[in-house]
Design an enzyme around this catalytic site. Structure first.
Site: not given
Ligand code: PGA
Length: 251
Positions: A9, A11, A96, A98, A168, A174, A214
């Site tokens: 992803n 982003k 997601h 976000e 998630e 992140g 992460s």
């Molecule tokens: P990350 O993000 O691996 O940077 O923690 C995962 C995601 O948001 O899909």
């Protein structure tokens, strides 16, 4: 049987040129080292057509990171599921955290998006997960159950069979904080049981449930070793081909 999947992803990262370069790098690595799982790149909308052209379809799938909750019309700035499909992308990441947190996406909106994705032949990679306060209050099971019920349980078993889930935990995205393999297995098993209660064991067993938050080369193997963890949705570590491959190679 369900597929193991490692999906990146990206982003809101990378210019078009940078995205195509990254896709090319991933594709070259995978040509030389055949993956033991389905690999997907979740690219920004404007990258999709070029990324689809850049990768070998038998090695790498391509995902949008969102689609509109309407099929077409006067919705300035939105991108519909048919538009995503027309780029050659096969997947769409939906729900997601976000999108939920910053763009007000509710389970009701995500229900519409899921229907449109499926109606247009896209495979939703549907994200669920709790925030830290919910985990600390022991509400994480209820939260993910409600997200699944409200956005997905109107689907028929046949339709649901086309959905990929991504658990998630928001506190792990992140942050460098990963769910432990035990925490991941516990909730993935709960999610699969929730699916079994609704659709039966066969559909539940055939559903890929990815872990995200992460995930990196150093922890992917122990996360993916769990019987109910069928791969990962990868943010930060998908932005470097070597790191992303380190995760793919965990299978
Ligand atoms: P990350 O993000 O691996 O940077 O923690 C995962 C995601 O948001 O899909």
């Amino acid at each position: 049987m369900r597929q193991n999947i490692v999906a990146g992803n990206w982003k809101m990262n990378n210019t078009l040129e940078e995205g195509v370069t990254l896709a090319k790098e991933v594709n070259e690595i995978l040509k030389a080292n055949k993956p033991n799982c389905q690999v997907v790149l979740g690219a920004p909308f404007i990258h999709l057509t070029e990324v689809v052209k850049t990768v070998d379809a038998e090695l790498v799938g391509v995902a949008a990171q969102n689609c509109a909750d309407k099929a077409s019309g006067a919705y300035t700035g939105e991108i519909s599921a048919p538009m995503v499909k027309s780029t050659g992308a096969q997947y769409v990441i939906l729900g997601h955290s976000e999108r939920r947190a910053y763009y007000g996406e509710t389970n009701a909106i995500l229900k519409e998006k899921t229907d449109l994705a499926l109606a247009n032949g896209l495979t939703p990679i549907f994200c669920i997960g709790e925030v830290l306060e919910e985990r600390e209050a022991g509400k994480h099971f209820d939260v993910v159950k409600e997200q699944i019920e409200e956005a997905l349980f109107h689907l028929s078993a046949e339709e649901f069979g086309k959905v990929v889930l991504a658990y998630e935990p928001v506190w792990a995205i992140g942050t460098g904080k990963t769910a432990s393999p035990e925490q991941a297995q516990e909730i993935h098993a709960f999610i699969r049981q929730t699916l079994a209660n609704k659709y039966g064991a066969e559909v539940a067993n055939d559903t890929s449930i990815l872990y995200g938050g992460s995930c990196k080369p150093s922890n992917a193997k122990e996360l993916f070793a769990n019987p109910d963890v069928d791969g990962g949705l990868i943010g930060g570590a998908s932005l470097k081909a070597e790191d992303f491959h380190g995760i793919i190679a965990a299978f």
